[in-house]
Design a protein around this motif. Sequence first.
Motif: not given
Length: 70
Positions: A16-38
Amino acid sequence: MVFLDHSGAVEPTNNGSERLLRPAVVQRKMTNGYRAMWAAAGEADIRTVVDTARLTGSTSFGTILKTVGA
């Protein structure tokens, strides 16, 4: 093990936790992550509020407004 001590109250897997995290992981992969920690922290904060609202049956927008106003 906790799930054996509390049969039916605790799931034996974290699926259940893995399923809830999946959209965030997909978004990070699609955008190549963030340049700023904030930016990464802001995304995590908003996603936490929205996902919690969804789990409790509240509206995401109303919950964000309550959170910002707190």
